[in-house]
Design an enzyme around this catalytic site. Sequence first.
Site, short mmCIF file in Angstrom:
data_model
loop_
_atom_site.label_atom_id
_atom_site.label_comp_id
_atom_site.label_asym_id
_atom_site.label_seq_id
_atom_site.Cartn_x
_atom_site.Cartn_y
_atom_site.Cartn_z
CD GLU A 1 -2.87 -1.28 0.38
OE1 GLU A 1 -3.17 -0.25 -0.26
OE2 GLU A 1 -3.38 -2.38 0.17
CB CYS B 1 -1.79 6.92 1.17
SG CYS B 1 -3.01 5.92 1.99
P1 NDP Z 1 9.00 4.61 4.30
O1 NDP Z 1 8.38 3.95 3.15
O2 NDP Z 1 10.49 4.75 4.29
O3 NDP Z 1 8.62 3.88 5.69
C1 NDP Z 1 7.44 3.13 5.87
C2 NDP Z 1 7.76 1.98 6.82
O4 NDP Z 1 8.78 1.15 6.25
C3 NDP Z 1 8.32 2.44 8.18
O5 NDP Z 1 7.89 1.57 9.19
C4 NDP Z 1 9.81 2.32 7.95
O6 NDP Z 1 10.55 2.21 9.13
C5 NDP Z 1 9.88 1.05 7.16
N1 NDP Z 1 11.11 0.92 6.38
C6 NDP Z 1 11.99 1.88 6.00
N2 NDP Z 1 12.97 1.34 5.25
C7 NDP Z 1 12.73 0.02 5.17
C8 NDP Z 1 13.38 -1.07 4.51
N3 NDP Z 1 14.48 -0.90 3.80
N4 NDP Z 1 12.83 -2.29 4.61
C9 NDP Z 1 11.70 -2.48 5.31
N5 NDP Z 1 11.04 -1.50 5.95
C10 NDP Z 1 11.55 -0.25 5.88
O7 NDP Z 1 8.30 5.99 4.45
P2 NDP Z 1 8.65 7.24 5.34
O8 NDP Z 1 8.05 7.04 6.66
O9 NDP Z 1 10.12 7.55 5.28
O10 NDP Z 1 7.89 8.36 4.50
C11 NDP Z 1 8.41 8.72 3.20
C12 NDP Z 1 7.28 9.00 2.23
O11 NDP Z 1 6.45 7.88 2.09
C13 NDP Z 1 6.36 10.10 2.67
O12 NDP Z 1 6.91 11.30 2.24
C14 NDP Z 1 5.09 9.77 1.94
O13 NDP Z 1 5.14 10.32 0.64
C15 NDP Z 1 5.11 8.26 1.83
N6 NDP Z 1 4.27 7.59 2.83
C16 NDP Z 1 3.12 7.00 2.41
C17 NDP Z 1 2.29 6.40 3.32
C18 NDP Z 1 1.02 5.76 2.88
O14 NDP Z 1 0.05 5.77 3.64
N7 NDP Z 1 0.97 5.15 1.71
C19 NDP Z 1 2.58 6.37 4.74
C20 NDP Z 1 3.85 6.97 5.09
C21 NDP Z 1 4.65 7.55 4.15
P3 NDP Z 1 11.16 3.54 9.78
O15 NDP Z 1 10.00 4.43 10.10
O16 NDP Z 1 11.86 3.02 10.97
O17 NDP Z 1 12.09 4.14 8.74
#
Ligand code: NDP
Length: 487
Positions: free
Chosen positions: A237, A271
Amino acid sequence: MNTTTLVDFPSHDPATGEVIARFRNSSKEEVDAAVSRARASTQAWQALGFNGRKKILVAWDAVLTKRLEELAALVARETGKPLSDATLEISLAIGHLDWAAKNASKYLSPVSRNPGLIMANMKARVERAPYGVVGVIGPWNYPVFTPMGSIAYSLAAGNTVVFKPSEYTPGVGEWLGETFAEVAPFPDIFQVVTGLASTGEALTSSQIDKIAFTGSTRTAKRVAAAAGERMIPTVLECGGKDPVIIDKDANIKKAAEFALWLAMSNAGQTCIGAERVYVHHEVADHFIREIGAMAAEIHPGVNKNYGPATMPSQLNIIQSHIDDAAAKGAKFLIGGTDSVQPPYVQPTIMLDVPEDSLAITDETFGPTLTINRVHDMDEAIRLANATKYGLGASVWSRRNGEKIASKLVTGMVSINSVIGFAGIATVPFGGVKDSGYGRIHGPEGLHEFTYLRSVVSERFALPIAFTTFKRTKFADRFITSVMKFLH
Ligand code: NDP
């Protein structure tokens, strides 16, 4: 910074930067151990059957409901969103948990299939078997609602779950784990591993059987690549660039009110939030007047209309999108290049934004909205679809809503409303293109956390056999005649 070497990490109040608490930065060994424990509990969890699991999940739902205010305060503290928004988020999650618990049996029980004339001596059924251990990686923007779409549906289907919450909302994740433990008949059915990105990576490469990820498309691709190495399925997602399409026969005032909320609520960190409006030129001035007047009344702040950016680094992205649009000639109805005032972003509405601007092409994830005029709905549909994303959409028209909706390349669409699909437990949630694949919620969300197993058995023996080296010439002639007769 090598995040794997850190023992713990802080969570912050995004409004003040104040440290709320510290959490374990779970190592690869700890993640692997959690997955092994989950595996050991899987058979006992499956042995409870749909009814046994339903009782536990309904009991958990009751705890969430009883302690809703406490959880809402924690969500508000870690994300910075208003308490009222946190309460609404949790209420929706409670509804989904209840629905998954009560409907798993209906949608996942074995189904008989017709064996056909040639195989009439057999009986056939299709079963839906749980994968085993599901890894859930959650985001920070809706730290209860979003992961619950995977956690509740996985558990109801008979999987055990290891959940890694975002590093911005670890307290919410731990709270969910602790409250589940209060109702669980034995340990390790649902475990939470807090940590930084390295913990998420460790979960992705562990011995889980499926991964459910919510977050950015960039990280989703890394998760999918790691899952591909192990040949495990994923549900992803990711982000969106959701359009709002307004035809000339729309209820303009209502469309403006709802589009504004969809764009600005939760500081735009949704999102399925509105990021682009395409409005029919004949009603564009009216719409712009209405939304401009309403936007002037919206203010960020502690328990105001929306809170700060939960993730400070997002502010740079929002600023870059606003600057790029301004440099390319966009006009500002509300806000401007000074809208980003850390940790808040003032409501920002841009007009006549070139279609190659970052504010049109990339996910902004802030309280910003672009409004562009179109000649007709064909142009609106073409522009709405001209994006790498395909998550949700909102269409406003008294007569043409269905027609416009049917031409949108998105996983979800609301007509004369916004994001209704997120609150209705019976419909699947998910996107296409860079917005991801797979579905949570609804029967399809339950199906997502099972694999299909076809089971056939002999009801009675036939006088002639086909699946043996002793097959006779008569059997060959018989099958040829029957096929010629049937086809
Ligand atoms: P990420 O995609 O980096 O993080 C989402 C989740 O994945 C967090 O729990 C994160 O952990 C984890 N994660 C990060 N790197 C890895 C990896 N290599 N392998 C597995 N899991 C990982 O999003 P961000 O939170 O950095 O946000 C960045 C952008 O993502 C935002 O600017 C927005 O555009 C989008 N976003 C979209 C969402 C949605 O609802 N679709 C929700 C959140 C963000 P950790 O937090 O510890 O890094």
